[in-house]
Structure formats: C-alpha cells, structure tokens
Design an enzyme around this catalytic site. Structure first.
Site, PDB file in Angstrom:
ATOM      1  N   ARG A   1     -10.425  -1.786  36.111  1.00 25.34           N
ATOM      2  CA  ARG A   1      -9.108  -1.770  35.094  1.00 25.34           C
ATOM      3  C   ARG A   1      -8.608  -0.163  35.199  1.00 25.34           C
ATOM      4  O   ARG A   1      -7.508  -0.310  35.973  1.00 25.34           O
ATOM      5  CB  ARG A   1      -9.681  -1.912  33.574  1.00 25.34           C
ATOM      6  CG  ARG A   1      -8.432  -2.302  32.551  1.00 25.34           C
ATOM      7  CD  ARG A   1      -8.902  -2.400  31.395  1.00 25.34           C
ATOM      8  NE  ARG A   1      -9.394  -1.498  30.720  1.00 25.34           N
ATOM      9  CZ  ARG A   1      -9.997  -1.502  29.539  1.00 25.34           C
ATOM     10  NH1 ARG A   1      -9.828  -2.413  28.783  1.00 25.34           N
ATOM     11  NH2 ARG A   1     -10.723  -0.442  28.890  1.00 25.34           N
TER      12      ARG A   1
ATOM     13  N   LYS B   1      -8.328   4.707  18.069  1.00 20.91           N
ATOM     14  CA  LYS B   1      -7.210   4.085  18.497  1.00 20.91           C
ATOM     15  C   LYS B   1      -6.617   2.879  17.582  1.00 20.91           C
ATOM     16  O   LYS B   1      -7.374   2.502  16.909  1.00 20.91           O
ATOM     17  CB  LYS B   1      -7.253   3.822  19.927  1.00 20.91           C
ATOM     18  CG  LYS B   1      -8.332   2.517  20.153  1.00 20.91           C
ATOM     19  CD  LYS B   1      -8.367   2.442  21.887  1.00 20.91           C
ATOM     20  CE  LYS B   1      -9.567   1.405  21.989  1.00 20.91           C
ATOM     21  NZ  LYS B   1      -9.476   1.209  23.487  1.00 20.91           N
TER      22      LYS B   1
ATOM     23  N   MET C   1       1.291 -20.069   6.183  1.00 25.72           N
ATOM     24  CA  MET C   1       1.844 -18.634   6.225  1.00 25.72           C
ATOM     25  C   MET C   1       1.463 -17.651   5.239  1.00 25.72           C
ATOM     26  O   MET C   1       1.052 -16.544   5.522  1.00 25.72           O
ATOM     27  CB  MET C   1       3.361 -18.432   6.267  1.00 25.72           C
ATOM     28  CG  MET C   1       3.889 -16.953   6.428  1.00 25.72           C
ATOM     29  SD  MET C   1       5.896 -16.806   6.634  1.00 25.72           S
ATOM     30  CE  MET C   1       6.103 -17.683   8.237  1.00 25.72           C
TER      31      MET C   1
ATOM     32  N   TYR D   1      -0.752 -28.787   5.987  1.00 22.47           N
ATOM     33  CA  TYR D   1       0.109 -29.228   7.057  1.00 22.47           C
ATOM     34  C   TYR D   1      -0.580 -30.159   8.047  1.00 22.47           C
ATOM     35  O   TYR D   1      -1.767 -29.838   8.443  1.00 22.47           O
ATOM     36  CB  TYR D   1       0.749 -28.076   7.929  1.00 22.47           C
ATOM     37  CG  TYR D   1       1.797 -27.219   7.243  1.00 22.47           C
ATOM     38  CD1 TYR D   1       3.029 -27.729   7.022  1.00 22.47           C
ATOM     39  CD2 TYR D   1       1.455 -25.986   6.984  1.00 22.47           C
ATOM     40  CE1 TYR D   1       3.923 -27.155   6.228  1.00 22.47           C
ATOM     41  CE2 TYR D   1       2.629 -25.235   6.243  1.00 22.47           C
ATOM     42  CZ  TYR D   1       3.594 -25.640   5.940  1.00 22.47           C
ATOM     43  OH  TYR D   1       4.647 -25.067   5.083  1.00 22.47           O
TER      44      TYR D   1
END
Length: 359
Positions: A130, A35, A302, A254
């Site tokens: 669940r 999956k 990023m 940063y």
C-alpha cells in the site's frame, strides 16, 4: 436533544486499554493512534485522556493542528506524511514528525530550506503493498534522509502489518522477515506492531508500538481465539419511543422486510442511518433493551429501527436501548451488519450527542 440518541465515552476504559497496550509493549514506547477523530470517539478528548502516551499518530496536518491548539505537547506523527510541499512550513512550526513513504516526499524534504526541522520515520513496504518504499531501497532512502539538512536525528524505520489479526496465519511471519532483511545494517529505531501485532505477535513489538483499535475496546483479531481484556469505550444508546401490538402476518417497515410469525409486540427505537447506525444491518442484529438482548427487525430507516419485544413484557416507552458498547461488543454488531467496528465508530453523525465521563 430530546431523541435520547447519544454516545457515552468512558475515558477510564480508554486508559485501561492503553495500560494493557503498555503492559504488552514490554518496554517499547507506545504511540496511541487517534486518527479519524480518535476512531470516531473525539480527537481532542481522546488525546487529553492519554497523558502517558509517548506520541500520537494521526493521518494528516488537519488532524494534528487541533491537537497542538488544545495544548497537546507529545510528539505527533503524520502517518501519511505530507500531501504537498506547502505543508512543510506548518509541520515545522508545530513540531510535527513525518512519515516518508515515497520518493516525492523525500525530494520535497531535500528541496526544503528549513534546517533540522523534522524527525522522520521511513516507511518500508514489507508486504502490505500500500504505502512504503521497496525493501531493497530502504538503505538508500535512509542515507538520503540522514544527509538531508531538513531532517534531524536518525530516521526511524516502520512498516505496517496486513494480516496480524490472524494469529495463525503465515503472512505476518513473512512480513517480519522481510522487514528484518530490509533493515539490515540500518540503525534507526523500529516499529511494526499495530493493535493485533502488539497483542498477538511478540516478535513485532520492537522499539515502538502503534495501537489503534484496541484502545477503543475492540478486539483486533478475526480468528475466534481468546478475547483480550479490553473495555468498550463507546456505548451508543437511544430509547424506545413506541410499542406496537402486531398480529401474525403483519409486515414491518419499508418493503415489509420482516413478517411477524405470531402475534407479538414490536418496539420502535429512535436511531437510524441518519445517526450513523448501519443501514445494512439485518433482522437478527443484536441490541440490548434494559440490559437484555433482543434483535433488530426489518430494515433500518433514516431515524428509526424496529426491535423484537417478545420476552420483554416489561418494556415501556423511554426505556434505554444499547446499540453497541457496554454489554454488547461493537465487533459483534459489526459482524451482523457485514462491516467492522472501525466503520461503526467513524460513521456516527453530528445528530449523536457525545457525553464524556471518567468511569
């Protein structure tokens, strides 16, 4: 793809890990859980590399249909079953097996006009709380499934283990006993074991096992015990694109989150959270430069991270940097970043180039 950021997928390692699962299964059939795009490794390529799998487990119809389109012929189980009645026709057309975990799904099958269309797995809640029918209702659900014209054969019985990753815990034995009691008098084949259940709890192996994370080379255990003989399938790597000579007191990145304690070289690597590298990885998270360990410095950007080049005097621009994989277990990086290896794999973005090889 000039940035050099790529995920190298070792299909031979995948098959090695599957063979280890098969050996531990002790005659049980093995459903490879692929999956979430093969846990981020590529849905189609993962399935095609495992021709000996007895079945595949995916989450939904959207994951199953591309496998059938690619020529995958093994049984495919929808681990969460259908999400609407409308999915039944496509599931039948493509010969998909269904998990039934709730009353509404059973009612949908009972309304369905298709005849003998589905192999079904009844999911029983043994303590995960669940998905799954209450254990005391398992016999009623099984009888209704056997009487349902849309269902063929005897429903299989399954549950999911919540804490098998703790080999010394008390919760798994309690779940095994709960499932045993729920299945008394029922005749369907049984399945309990995920990766941790398969490797750590022999009593959980039953008729079918469902390995997932171990197939991709990650230990499923959190207890610090012996690591299984698993090989990493994904190696995420990039390259050094700059080397800066910094002075003691210089602040890096940063917010100046890292302050150089001495005059030192700092490398810049072309990977960041835009590629899926975890933004919350902190100073000290390990990386490999030219096969030698060093560490992340400061905040993840990023597109870039900074790394410590002390002790790496021979480092040069374009040198390879491994973020996890061969030589650096993903679970170690995940622990340093406050997450799990599953998330590392699944969060890679389409900026990362995937390259498949066979050993």
């Amino acid at each position: 793809m000039s940035r050099g950021t790529r995920a190298l997928i070792d299909l031979a390692a995948l098959r090695h890990n599957f063979a280890l699962a098969r050996a531990h299964a002790e005659g049980a059939r093995v459903m490879a859980v692929i999956k979430a795009g093969g846990y981020g490794h590529g849905l189609r390529r993962t399935a095609q590399a495992l021709p000996d799998a007895d079945a595949f487990g995916v989450t939904s119809l959207e994951e199953a249909l591309p496998l059938r389109a690619a020529g995958i012929s093994q049984p495919i189980l929808l681990l969460e079953g259908i999400f609407t009645d409308d999915e039944l026709a496509a599931a039948a057309e493509h010969e998909l097996s269904l998990v039934v975990h709730s009353e509404w799904q059973l009612a949908a099958l009972e309304r369905c006009e298709l005849r003998a269309a589905f192999e079904c797995w009844l999911k029983i809640n043994s303590g995960m709380n669940r998905l799954g029918v209450p254990g005391e209702q398992a016999a009623v659900f099984e009888r209704r499934l056997q009487a349902c014209p849309a269902v063929r054969g005897t429903p299989r019985l399954m549950t999911h283990l919540a804490a098998a990753d703790d080999r010394g815990g008390a919760r798994t034995p309690a779940q095994l006993e709960s499932f045993r009691r729920s299945c008394e008098g029922l005749t369907g084949e049984r399945s309990l074991a995920n990766s941790a259940g398969l490797l750590g709890w022999p009593a959980a192996r039953a008729d079918w096992v469902r390995p997932g994370i171990m197939l991709y080379g990650v230990s499923p255990f959190v207890d610090g015990g012996e690591r299984p003989d698993l090989r990493p399938v994904m190696t995420l790597e990039s390259q050094l694109i700059a080397i800066n000579q910094c002075r003691a007191g210089d602040r890096i990145g940063y917010a100046g989150a890292y302050t150089c304690p001495e005059d030192m070289a700092v490398g810049v690597v072309s990977i960041g959270y835009g590629d899926g590298y975890p933004r919350h990885a902190s100073t000290g998270t390990p990386v490999l430069l030219n096969g030698r360990r060093t560490q992340l410095l400061g905040r993840v950007s990023m597109d870039m991270i900074c790394i410590d080049l002390r002790g790496q005097a021979d480092a040069r621009v374009h040198d390879p940097v491994v973020l996890w994989g061969q030589g650096l277990p993903a679970e170690e990086v995940a622990a340093a970043a406050g997450t799990i290896a599953y998330e590392l794999f699944c969060r890679l973005t389409n900026r990362v180039r995937f390259e498949y090889h066979d050993g």
